[in-house]
Motif scaffolding. Structure first.
Motif, PDB file in Angstrom:
ATOM      1  N   ASP A  27       0.825  -1.177  -0.098  1.00  0.00           N
ATOM      2  CA  ASP A  27       0.122   0.121  -0.091  1.00  0.00           C
ATOM      3  C   ASP A  27       1.010   1.265  -0.187  1.00  0.00           C
ATOM      4  OD1 ASP A  27      -2.078   1.855   0.331  1.00  0.00           O
ATOM      5  OD2 ASP A  27      -2.519   1.390   2.594  1.00  0.00           O
ATOM      6  N   GLU A  30      -2.413   7.174   0.187  1.00  0.00           N
ATOM      7  CA  GLU A  30      -3.707   7.726  -0.606  1.00  0.00           C
ATOM      8  C   GLU A  30      -3.537   7.840  -2.150  1.00  0.00           C
ATOM      9  OE1 GLU A  30      -5.089  11.343   1.137  1.00  0.00           O
ATOM     10  OE2 GLU A  30      -4.919  10.613   3.335  1.00  0.00           O
ATOM     11  N   GLU A  31      -2.259   8.072  -2.495  1.00  0.00           N
ATOM     12  CA  GLU A  31      -2.215   8.170  -3.997  1.00  0.00           C
ATOM     13  C   GLU A  31      -1.944   6.844  -4.618  1.00  0.00           C
ATOM     14  OE1 GLU A  31       1.263  10.242  -6.821  1.00  0.00           O
ATOM     15  OE2 GLU A  31       0.483  11.392  -4.951  1.00  0.00           O
ATOM     16  N   GLU A  32      -2.681   6.657  -5.729  1.00  0.00           N
ATOM     17  CA  GLU A  32      -2.414   5.384  -6.430  1.00  0.00           C
ATOM     18  C   GLU A  32      -1.227   5.506  -7.230  1.00  0.00           C
ATOM     19  OE1 GLU A  32      -3.388   1.615  -7.709  1.00  0.00           O
ATOM     20  OE2 GLU A  32      -4.470   2.769  -6.284  1.00  0.00           O
ATOM     21  N   SER A  34       1.424   3.229  -9.985  1.00  0.00           N
ATOM     22  CA  SER A  34       1.269   2.391 -10.977  1.00  0.00           C
ATOM     23  C   SER A  34       2.082   1.145 -10.716  1.00  0.00           C
ATOM     24  CB  SER A  34       1.553   2.957 -12.381  1.00  0.00           C
ATOM     25  OG  SER A  34       3.182   3.330 -12.344  1.00  0.00           O
ATOM     26  N   LYS A  38       6.104   1.032  -8.844  1.00  0.00           N
ATOM     27  CA  LYS A  38       6.153   0.225  -7.811  1.00  0.00           C
ATOM     28  C   LYS A  38       7.570  -0.613  -8.093  1.00  0.00           C
ATOM     29  CE  LYS A  38       1.580  -0.134  -6.094  1.00  0.00           C
ATOM     30  NZ  LYS A  38       0.327  -0.867  -5.806  1.00  0.00           N
TER      31      LYS A  38
END
Length: 77
Positions: A27, A30-32, A34, A38
């Motif tokens: 995780d 809050e910010e996604e 890609s 990662k």
């Protein structure tokens, strides 16, 4: 056993990092983030020496672990 990343093809190393990211389900807040970002973060940690590739003969698996936890992982195998 620590696997030197220099001995792996770039595609193999990237595939291991991608598998690790998908398996860990990390995780990033809050910010996604890609998948490719990662994976790149994991590769940066491997290249800098913050993390290492460990091969477990017992389990016949490769894992990525923080360098400061290598001793713990090696004792468990």
């Amino acid at each position: 056993m620590i696997i030197p990343i220099e001995e792996l093809e770039a595609e193999t190393l990237a595939a291991i990092a991608e598998s690790f990211v998908l398996r860990e389900g990390t995780d990033y807040g809050e910010e996604e983030v890609s998948l490719s970002a990662k994976v790149e973060q994991v590769l940066v940690q491997l290249r800098s020496g913050e993390a290492v590739l460990l091969y477990s003969e017992l389990h016949e698996t490769v894992d990525i672990v923080p360098k400061d936890q290598v001793k713990f992982y090696l004792q468990g195998n």
